[in-house]
Scaffold this motif. Structure first.
Motif, mmCIF file in Angstrom:
data_model
loop_
_atom_site.group_PDB
_atom_site.id
_atom_site.type_symbol
_atom_site.label_atom_id
_atom_site.label_comp_id
_atom_site.label_asym_id
_atom_site.label_seq_id
_atom_site.Cartn_x
_atom_site.Cartn_y
_atom_site.Cartn_z
ATOM 1 N N LEU A 118 -3.259 -8.717 6.716
ATOM 2 C CA LEU A 118 -2.565 -8.390 5.471
ATOM 3 C C LEU A 118 -3.106 -7.033 5.045
ATOM 4 O O LEU A 118 -4.316 -6.822 5.029
ATOM 5 C CB LEU A 118 -2.865 -9.412 4.372
ATOM 6 N N ARG A 119 -2.200 -6.123 4.710
ATOM 7 C CA ARG A 119 -2.616 -4.805 4.220
ATOM 8 C C ARG A 119 -2.415 -4.796 2.705
ATOM 9 O O ARG A 119 -1.340 -5.105 2.207
ATOM 10 C CB ARG A 119 -1.753 -3.731 4.879
ATOM 11 N N LEU A 120 -3.477 -4.450 1.989
ATOM 12 C CA LEU A 120 -3.446 -4.521 0.524
ATOM 13 C C LEU A 120 -3.755 -3.135 -0.048
ATOM 14 O O LEU A 120 -4.724 -2.505 0.375
ATOM 15 C CB LEU A 120 -4.507 -5.514 0.028
ATOM 16 N N ALA A 154 0.809 -1.232 0.000
ATOM 17 C CA ALA A 154 0.000 0.000 0.000
ATOM 18 C C ALA A 154 0.837 1.276 0.000
ATOM 19 O O ALA A 154 0.301 2.364 -0.189
ATOM 20 C CB ALA A 154 -0.939 -0.015 1.199
ATOM 21 N N SER A 155 2.149 1.144 0.220
ATOM 22 C CA SER A 155 3.001 2.340 0.327
ATOM 23 C C SER A 155 3.930 2.493 -0.873
ATOM 24 O O SER A 155 4.901 3.249 -0.801
ATOM 25 C CB SER A 155 3.829 2.259 1.609
ATOM 26 N N GLU A 156 3.640 1.778 -1.944
ATOM 27 C CA GLU A 156 4.527 1.856 -3.111
ATOM 28 C C GLU A 156 3.735 2.289 -4.345
ATOM 29 O O GLU A 156 2.506 2.330 -4.344
ATOM 30 C CB GLU A 156 5.166 0.483 -3.372
ATOM 31 N N GLY A 200 -1.845 8.114 8.957
ATOM 32 C CA GLY A 200 -1.042 6.947 9.286
ATOM 33 C C GLY A 200 -0.883 5.984 8.141
ATOM 34 O O GLY A 200 -1.112 6.336 6.979
ATOM 35 N N SER A 201 -0.528 4.765 8.503
ATOM 36 C CA SER A 201 -0.101 3.782 7.507
ATOM 37 C C SER A 201 -1.114 2.678 7.243
ATOM 38 O O SER A 201 -1.075 2.031 6.201
ATOM 39 C CB SER A 201 1.196 3.125 7.968
ATOM 40 N N LEU A 202 -1.945 2.396 8.238
ATOM 41 C CA LEU A 202 -3.026 1.421 8.042
ATOM 42 C C LEU A 202 -4.281 2.276 8.094
ATOM 43 O O LEU A 202 -4.705 2.715 9.153
ATOM 44 C CB LEU A 202 -3.020 0.407 9.188
ATOM 45 N N HIS A 211 5.566 9.028 -2.780
ATOM 46 C CA HIS A 211 5.673 7.832 -3.625
ATOM 47 C C HIS A 211 4.672 6.734 -3.255
ATOM 48 O O HIS A 211 4.914 5.569 -3.522
ATOM 49 C CB HIS A 211 7.099 7.277 -3.512
ATOM 50 N N LYS A 212 3.574 7.093 -2.624
ATOM 51 C CA LYS A 212 2.600 6.049 -2.278
ATOM 52 C C LYS A 212 1.405 6.197 -3.238
ATOM 53 O O LYS A 212 1.539 5.785 -4.386
ATOM 54 C CB LYS A 212 2.230 6.161 -0.799
ATOM 55 N N THR A 213 0.275 6.752 -2.767
ATOM 56 C CA THR A 213 -0.755 7.007 -3.787
ATOM 57 C C THR A 213 -0.307 8.127 -4.723
ATOM 58 O O THR A 213 -0.718 8.175 -5.890
ATOM 59 C CB THR A 213 -2.118 7.367 -3.154
ATOM 60 N N ALA A 222 -0.999 4.130 13.187
ATOM 61 C CA ALA A 222 0.032 5.179 13.190
ATOM 62 C C ALA A 222 1.317 4.666 12.564
ATOM 63 O O ALA A 222 1.656 3.492 12.672
ATOM 64 C CB ALA A 222 0.318 5.615 14.616
ATOM 65 N N HIS A 223 2.040 5.558 11.926
ATOM 66 C CA HIS A 223 3.356 5.201 11.396
ATOM 67 C C HIS A 223 4.340 5.087 12.554
ATOM 68 O O HIS A 223 4.206 5.779 13.563
ATOM 69 C CB HIS A 223 3.822 6.297 10.428
ATOM 70 N N VAL A 224 5.327 4.223 12.385
ATOM 71 C CA VAL A 224 6.279 3.993 13.480
ATOM 72 C C VAL A 224 6.976 5.291 13.917
ATOM 73 O O VAL A 224 7.301 5.463 15.091
ATOM 74 C CB VAL A 224 7.283 2.868 13.097
ATOM 75 N N ALA A 278 0.985 10.689 4.099
ATOM 76 C CA ALA A 278 1.827 9.910 3.182
ATOM 77 C C ALA A 278 0.993 8.944 2.339
ATOM 78 O O ALA A 278 1.175 8.856 1.121
ATOM 79 C CB ALA A 278 2.892 9.154 3.960
ATOM 80 N N HIS A 279 0.080 8.230 2.998
ATOM 81 C CA HIS A 279 -0.666 7.213 2.255
ATOM 82 C C HIS A 279 -1.693 7.801 1.307
ATOM 83 O O HIS A 279 -2.000 7.198 0.282
ATOM 84 C CB HIS A 279 -1.325 6.214 3.223
ATOM 85 N N VAL A 280 -2.225 8.948 1.645
ATOM 86 C CA VAL A 280 -3.383 9.430 0.872
ATOM 87 C C VAL A 280 -3.090 10.693 0.047
ATOM 88 O O VAL A 280 -4.020 11.289 -0.499
ATOM 89 C CB VAL A 280 -4.596 9.663 1.820
HETATM 90 N N1 DSN Z 1 4.537 3.977 6.178
HETATM 91 C C1 DSN Z 1 5.206 2.763 5.789
HETATM 92 C C2 DSN Z 1 4.231 1.935 5.057
HETATM 93 O O1 DSN Z 1 3.083 2.282 5.143
HETATM 94 O O2 DSN Z 1 4.561 0.931 4.437
HETATM 95 C C3 DSN Z 1 6.400 3.099 5.045
HETATM 96 O O3 DSN Z 1 7.057 4.138 5.726
#
Ligand code: DSN
Length: 437
Positions: free
Chosen positions: A361-363, A31-33, A172-174, A227-229, A122-124, A200-202
């Protein structure tokens, strides 16, 4: 005939194998690429990658930067227009560096930050184990409602009023549903705290107008990777609502967290920004349709998809709980053997000791959307996943089907259609300008 020494041959082989495998033969659901367009990639190869530019545009510590300055200002303007603000920092080299910059600029050692719990997305870097902790800022977790799959707004407002933090962090990330920015911004501002939103994700959904812009809803600062969405090069970004905050973060970016900011990526960020300006709405709305179709198809195939009561997702992500099938670690590995690339993920009900084999699993569907896939393809991918995770089919057999399926998707969509000759001309200029001019 090129006859490289054995060790050089090995290096070349590794890179070629990776590229063919991940870009041609896999279904990537991380989901982050994302993938950049050929135009963004070709301009990414520019000479700026060799140069230094400490400081801000037109106020550098090095000479030779007149075009870098011009490009950086242009890229800031493109991103600013997309985000509806004049104040954009593109020098952080990653989302984590962007976050670190804001934490340092807006809070001091010993201050408190109210954050989303890590199991709830939340992101780490927002945690005591990551950047926040490294800077000595205390993490206080907001309550999270699993039924709503979102922050418990009343509980969070109460907590912010009690704790009186310097900083409140959303995003966040999820991340399947938008966080309540407006309500949390009001609470943060009532105690003098800044609201930072990690987009970052959105980011690609925000600039494609499929997700509300947190800066328009009351957030003071938006941080992101690019570089995510948002389909740009790996990098970071900070956007602020006010000039005062922009100046504050600028003083921290350099000299504290970034010396040189990997200048070649500015070209690709600018191209990706323009792709979003012209094609972002179509791209972002297709991502949302694909995510919804994928979630429904996975549920129909027998997966436990979270948040059924809320319609599964409003973002690019779909989350499945595979504890009943051996857990996230085992299934992420099996899927990789079938050329379906996903990541295991902690879910809100996992315990800290579950980290090595969490339930989830996060998709993410943003990259497959960029390759031109639509709802029918989402249903096909759900079927491939069922074969591996639920039916226990040999992943090597499923891999053959995946490679065949992937053959249809060789063009990156939602970008400028440049003729192959122009792509090659630009490529030649990047590599051998003396042969062109
Ligand atoms: N935020 C991480 C992820 O969602 O995969 C990468 O930093």
């Amino acid at each position: 005939m090129f006859n490289p020494p054995e060790d050089l041959k090995e290096v070349i082989d590794i890179v070629v194998k990776h590229t063919v495998w991940r870009k041609k033969e896999c279904i990537n659901l991380i989901a982050s690429e994302n993938v950049m367009s050929p135009l963004a990639m070709v301009l990414y190869l520019n000479d700026m990658m060799h140069r230094y530019a400490e400081g801000k545009p037109f106020k550098r510590f090095y000479q030779g930067l007149k075009y870098v300055d011009e490009l950086e200002v242009k890229a800031q303007k493109i991103m600013g227009e997309l985000l509806n603000t004049e104040y954009v920092e593109l020098r952080p080299i990653s989302g984590t560096i962007a976050n670190a910059t804001v934490f340092k600029a807006m809070a001091n050692y010993g201050d408190k930050a109210v954050v989303v719990p890590v199991q709830a997305g939340a992101h780490v870097s927002h945690t005591r184990y990551g950047t926040l902790g490294a800077l000595g800022i205390e993490q206080v977790e907001m309550p999270f409602s699993v039924e709503e799959w979102n922050i418990d707004v009343d509980g969070a407002v109460k907590l912010i009023e009690e704790v009186k933090p310097r900083l409140v962090i959303l995003g966040g990330s999820l991340y399947i549903f938008p966080h309540p920015v407006k309500e949390i911004a009001e609470a943060a501002h009532s105690v003098g705290a800044k609201l930072m939103y990690d987009a970052a994700h959105v980011l690609g959904l925000i600039v494609g107008k499929a997700w509300k812009n947190p800066l328009d809803e009351g957030a003071d600062i938006l941080t992101s990777s690019t570089h995510k969405t948002f389909p740009g090069p790996q990098g970071g970004l900070i956007a602020t609502r006010t000039k005062e905050d922009y100046k504050k973060v600028g003083k921290v970016v350099f000299p504290m967290f970034v010396s040189n900011h990997h200048l070649h990526r500015l070209a690709a960020t600018a191209v990706a920004g323009l792709e979003m300006k012209y094609f972002g709405r179509d791209y972002a709305s297709q991502i949302l349709r694909n995510a919804k179709a994928f979630a429904e198809a996975l549920a129909a195939e027998g997966f436990r998809v979270v948040a059924e009561n809320k319609g599964y997702t409003n973002s690019h992500q779909v989350i499945v709980d595979v504890k009943g099938h051996g857990g996230g670690a085992k299934n992420a590995q099996l899927l990789e053997e079938a050329n379906i690339i996903v990541n295991k993920n902690m879910l809100p009900w996992d315990r800290p000791e579950d980290i090595k084999n969490p339930s989830g699993l996060r998709l993410g569907v943003q990259e497959v959307t960029r390759w031109g896939m639509k709802e029918d393809e989402m249903r096909q991918i759900a079927e491939f996943m069922r074969m591996v995770v639920i039916d226990g089919k040999d992943p090597a057999e499923v891999r053959k089907k995946v490679i065949e399926f992937r053959k249809e998707f060789t063009k990156i969509h939602y970008g400028f259609d440049i003729p192959r000759e122009e792509e090659e001309r630009l490529f030649k200029i990047m590599l051998h300008p003396y042969e062109v001019f």
